[in-house]
Write a protein that holds these residues in place. Structure first.
Motif: not given
Length: 257
Positions: A184-203
């Protein structure tokens, strides 16, 4: 069996503040702020600022010569944001919709939108607005969950899967926006610099019930016929007995204008 499952629906401002105060909340928010690299004298925009959770941190970065603009459409949220930022002259809290930002074109150096696109009517239109108000060279930081990745550990795996399907298909408007942020960001005209994924864990079960709406969404899924009532109530009771574990993926995207 109990009539109601889990914690009652929380006040929205209190919910957002509590979620931000968790270890996982503090960690990803700090990551988002660090990626945005806000500097002294800049204009920073927080779209969907809610109760002003992050406005103070942005104000600290822009300093006395910068400006922080918080935009939200909920008047209760705006009132709390103004209360929390009293004494911070750099902060302006404005009422407005993310689809029609009350911000001058090309006036923003840094912008952030945090867990808002999953709720809006048209994420692409919101990103187009962000492109309009940012100046060339500006940075935009986005953070959104992907609720299709929600996992809840239980012996009754089928009900856990049914709960995730209900969350991703009914409970959240744009449940898979996390995986679609870069596109979506690229289609809006932005240049994507970084993509990160994190996984919050609930105990901790009570904390997860509050944040993930385990009980109240199980009730809604039962009422809508997505989960059998007997299975749903037994599943929820087993989660409360523990040991407990749940997680989901949170995507963070940094873009340049």
């Amino acid at each position: 069996m109990p009539t109601h499952l889990g914690a009652p629906r929380p006040d929205q401002a209190a919910y957002m503040l509590r979620a931000a105060a968790t270890d996982a909340g503090r960690a990803y928010k700090q990551q988002l702020l660090d990626l945005l690299d806000v500097g002294a004298g800049q204009t920073a925009l927080d779209v969907g600022c809610g109760p002003g959770t992050d406005l103070g941190a942005l104000a600290e970065r822009v300093g006395r010569d910068g400006t922080v603009i918080g935009v939200d459409r909920d008047r209760a949220m705006l009132a709390e944001a103004r209360r929390r930022t009293t004494g911070l002259p750099a902060v302006e809290v404005r009422e407005g919709d993310a689809h029609a930002l009350p911000v001058e074109p090309g006036s923003v150096d840094r912008a952030r939108i945090d867990r808002v696109l999953m709720h809006v009517a048209d994420p692409a239109a919101v990103l187009a607005q962000l492109h309009r108000v940012t100046r060339p060279g500006a940075l935009l930081a986005l953070a959104e969950p992907d609720w299709d990745t929600l996992v809840v550990d239980a012996d009754d795996l089928e009900t856990s899967r049914a709960f995730t399907r209900y969350t991703a298909s009914v409970a959240v408007r744009n449940a898979t926006i996390g995986r679609r942020l870069a596109r979506h960001a690229e289609r809006a005209g932005f240049t994507v610099l970084t993509v990160l994924a994190t996984t919050p864990v609930f105990r901790d079960f009570p904390a997860a019930d509050h944040t993930l709406g385990l009980g109240r969404n199980t009730e809604k899924a039962i009422a809508a016929g997505h989960i059998d009532e007997e299975h749903g109530r037994r599943w929820f009771a087993s989660l409360a007995e523990g040991p407990f574990l749940a997680s989901f993926s949170l995507f963070t995207v940094l873009c340049s204008r």
